[in-house]
Design a protein around this motif. Sequence first.
Motif, PDB file in Angstrom:
ATOM      1  N   LYS A  36       0.780  -1.241   0.058  1.00  0.00           N
ATOM      2  CA  LYS A  36      -0.023  -0.019   0.035  1.00  0.00           C
ATOM      3  C   LYS A  36       0.947   1.465  -0.037  1.00  0.00           C
ATOM      4  CE  LYS A  36      -4.001  -2.156   2.562  1.00  0.00           C
ATOM      5  NZ  LYS A  36      -4.962  -1.783   3.765  1.00  0.00           N
ATOM      6  N   ASN A  37       0.526   2.368  -0.467  1.00  0.00           N
ATOM      7  CA  ASN A  37       1.069   3.643  -0.475  1.00  0.00           C
ATOM      8  C   ASN A  37       0.338   4.348   0.702  1.00  0.00           C
ATOM      9  OD1 ASN A  37      -1.468   4.407  -1.482  1.00  0.00           O
ATOM     10  ND2 ASN A  37      -1.027   4.984  -3.524  1.00  0.00           N
TER      11      ASN A  37
ATOM     12  N   ARG B 119      -3.826   2.837  -0.970  1.00  0.00           N
ATOM     13  CA  ARG B 119      -4.071   2.285  -2.124  1.00  0.00           C
ATOM     14  C   ARG B 119      -3.261   0.874  -2.421  1.00  0.00           C
ATOM     15  NH1 ARG B 119      -9.029   4.416  -3.323  1.00  0.00           N
ATOM     16  NH2 ARG B 119      -8.923   6.775  -3.359  1.00  0.00           N
TER      17      ARG B 119
ATOM     18  N   LEU C 234      -1.293  -2.068  -4.326  1.00  0.00           N
ATOM     19  CA  LEU C 234      -0.690  -2.291  -5.831  1.00  0.00           C
ATOM     20  C   LEU C 234      -1.866  -2.849  -7.043  1.00  0.00           C
ATOM     21  CD1 LEU C 234       1.609  -1.609  -7.329  1.00  0.00           C
ATOM     22  CD2 LEU C 234       2.684  -3.856  -6.678  1.00  0.00           C
TER      23      LEU C 234
ATOM     24  N   GLU D 225      -5.054  -1.956  -6.765  1.00  0.00           N
ATOM     25  CA  GLU D 225      -5.937  -1.079  -7.011  1.00  0.00           C
ATOM     26  C   GLU D 225      -5.250   0.166  -8.282  1.00  0.00           C
ATOM     27  OE1 GLU D 225      -8.465   0.881  -3.950  1.00  0.00           O
ATOM     28  OE2 GLU D 225      -6.780   0.045  -2.695  1.00  0.00           O
ATOM     29  N   ARG D 226      -4.097   0.198  -7.930  1.00  0.00           N
ATOM     30  CA  ARG D 226      -3.265   1.005  -8.991  1.00  0.00           C
ATOM     31  C   ARG D 226      -2.946   0.440 -10.268  1.00  0.00           C
ATOM     32  NH1 ARG D 226       1.704   2.104  -5.193  1.00  0.00           N
ATOM     33  NH2 ARG D 226       0.879   0.493  -3.855  1.00  0.00           N
TER      34      ARG D 226
ATOM     35  N   ARG E 167      -6.410   0.845 -11.752  1.00  0.00           N
ATOM     36  CA  ARG E 167      -6.354   2.165 -12.319  1.00  0.00           C
ATOM     37  C   ARG E 167      -5.845   2.602 -13.408  1.00  0.00           C
ATOM     38  NH1 ARG E 167      -5.332   7.063  -8.205  1.00  0.00           N
ATOM     39  NH2 ARG E 167      -7.172   6.367  -7.331  1.00  0.00           N
ATOM     40  N   ARG E 168      -4.545   1.972 -13.865  1.00  0.00           N
ATOM     41  CA  ARG E 168      -3.773   2.331 -14.909  1.00  0.00           C
ATOM     42  C   ARG E 168      -4.466   1.483 -15.977  1.00  0.00           C
ATOM     43  NH1 ARG E 168       0.072   5.920 -16.001  1.00  0.00           N
ATOM     44  NH2 ARG E 168       1.216   6.488 -14.124  1.00  0.00           N
TER      45      ARG E 168
ATOM     46  N   ASN F 102      -2.893  13.505 -15.109  1.00  0.00           N
ATOM     47  CA  ASN F 102      -2.927  14.169 -13.881  1.00  0.00           C
ATOM     48  C   ASN F 102      -3.557  15.770 -13.933  1.00  0.00           C
ATOM     49  OD1 ASN F 102      -0.893  15.146 -15.453  1.00  0.00           O
ATOM     50  ND2 ASN F 102       0.424  15.407 -13.733  1.00  0.00           N
TER      51      ASN F 102
ATOM     52  N   SER G 115      -8.080  11.437   0.714  1.00  0.00           N
ATOM     53  CA  SER G 115      -7.723  10.002   0.668  1.00  0.00           C
ATOM     54  C   SER G 115      -7.768   9.253   2.224  1.00  0.00           C
ATOM     55  CB  SER G 115      -6.641   9.527   0.265  1.00  0.00           C
ATOM     56  OG  SER G 115      -5.348  10.082   0.755  1.00  0.00           O
TER      57      SER G 115
ATOM     58  N   GLU H 276      -5.322  13.171  -2.341  1.00  0.00           N
ATOM     59  CA  GLU H 276      -4.569  12.190  -3.420  1.00  0.00           C
ATOM     60  C   GLU H 276      -4.909  13.017  -4.579  1.00  0.00           C
ATOM     61  OE1 GLU H 276      -4.512   7.622  -4.910  1.00  0.00           O
ATOM     62  OE2 GLU H 276      -6.072   8.248  -3.549  1.00  0.00           O
TER      63      GLU H 276
ATOM     64  N   TYR I  58      -5.795  10.703 -10.147  1.00  0.00           N
ATOM     65  CA  TYR I  58      -4.904  10.182 -11.422  1.00  0.00           C
ATOM     66  C   TYR I  58      -5.814   9.170 -12.340  1.00  0.00           C
ATOM     67  CZ  TYR I  58      -0.648  11.251  -8.995  1.00  0.00           C
ATOM     68  OH  TYR I  58       0.436  12.018  -8.389  1.00  0.00           O
TER      69      TYR I  58
END
Length: 505
Positions: free
Chosen positions: A74-75, A79, A81, A83-84, A87-88, A336, A351, A471, A474
């Motif tokens: 998680k960041n 979130r 990884l 989830e990221r 999203r990407r 962004n 967030s 956050e 993105y």
Amino acid sequence: MAQTEARTDENRPRVYGNFRTPTSKGLAGLSTAGTVLLIGGVVGGILLMMLNMWLAALGFEAVILTLIALSMSKNKHGRTLIERIVRRAGWANAVYSGANVYRAGPVSRVPGGTTKLPGVSARSRITEHVDGYGRPFALLEVPQKHHYTVVFSSEPDGGGMVDQEHINRWVDRWAHWLGMLTDEPGLTAASVTIETAPDSGYRLARKIEARMVDNAPQFARDVINETVQMLPTGATVTRAYIAVTFKASVRAGGRIRNAGEVADDLAARLPNLTLSLNDTGAGVAAPLTAQQLCEVIRVAYDPGEAILFDRAHAAGMAPELNWSEVGPQAADTFWNCYHHNGSWSKSWAMSVPPRSTVQANVLQALIAPNPELVRKRVTLLYRPIDPARAAQMVETDINTATFNASSRNRATARDTRETRAAQATAAEEADGAGLLNFGLVVTATVRTRGELDEAEAIIENLGTSARIRLEEAYGAQDSTFAAGLPLGVVIPDHLALPSTVRNAL
């Protein structure tokens, strides 16, 4: 003596807190999806080994362990990884399909050659009705979700030169107003938008001119006229909008009503909603007409037209806008940032809420005008929870917090705090307090792309002073921009991936 002590307590600044993020049960700190993967990996691996498929079992376990590692990474915004990566992937799909580019106008593919709103608000339409006080109000409809939104405008009193007792009373009344929303039939969401922008000076001149009498002394007239000419330099204007969104059906599974039936129902309920807002420090609240709402949204997408509207109103020639004309002629969504009609915007979403107690002025710096930004909007999003469902949620939250604390050999300080906070929330709900999901969206608009870096530094510093973690949105700058407008957009209802699935990740 008792009365004196009570009054002294009312004059002290109060602190507020216990903002909780919903948690899910998981073994060893895993999410729900991670726990399911762990159990499935163990069972699947045993079955494969029982069938003497050792290589397949090793490969299967390697895949499961990789997915578990991704769900545990998680960041700072919480979130994972996974989830990221999702999203990407969603952003790559949007770019591939061209959904990040919007062109409108006579030579575009938009039906009728109009400049409709892009994205989640593209199908929205507007009608105008009259409430119980005889005030016209705009009713904004999102047909794909059967949502209807009414927007109020207000001029907040502000906290300057106001004693602490009065501020405490405003907060109490605001909490009461939010609690009322949980009992409003069919109400699904509400939002409060504070917008700051440069003041052109035409509105001040128009008000002064309307109040100046013909036989006023020439010296007084000269002083007032000089003041009107000097004050707009570097001045800002602050506007507040409250949007309430209702469902077409009053109850789940009920009949879906049309716009006329919803308007007739709301016409009798709006006076009470606006009257109760007056005691919250929001000032005099009144519903926006269709023309006023069109101007607000049009200026948000094209800030350069604000001065044109002010000039037209000062000259007594207010332009007439249709809802199909309020969108941008061109808009490009980047990973962004967001480019719309020659302006550049960047949006953030909260967030992590404040983890400690805060005072009533915690958002004061965040919502205050900033001369470096062309426009800034801070929007608080509320989703009232039905009282019957709220009781079940708080009990589930207690069970989850207790389970997470007992699943470890030694409970951490955070586990203990989560359990105590969940019990406090359940006690307040049992005493009759309303339960709401809330979020916060911040949008900063500048003239050129080169100014976005400075805007980013400003907003992130202001977020730190407000004790919240912001956050960048993105891959969703256009939809987050729309969520920050008084349009009543309920973002969770427009997600391709259901909220339950996203929370499990």
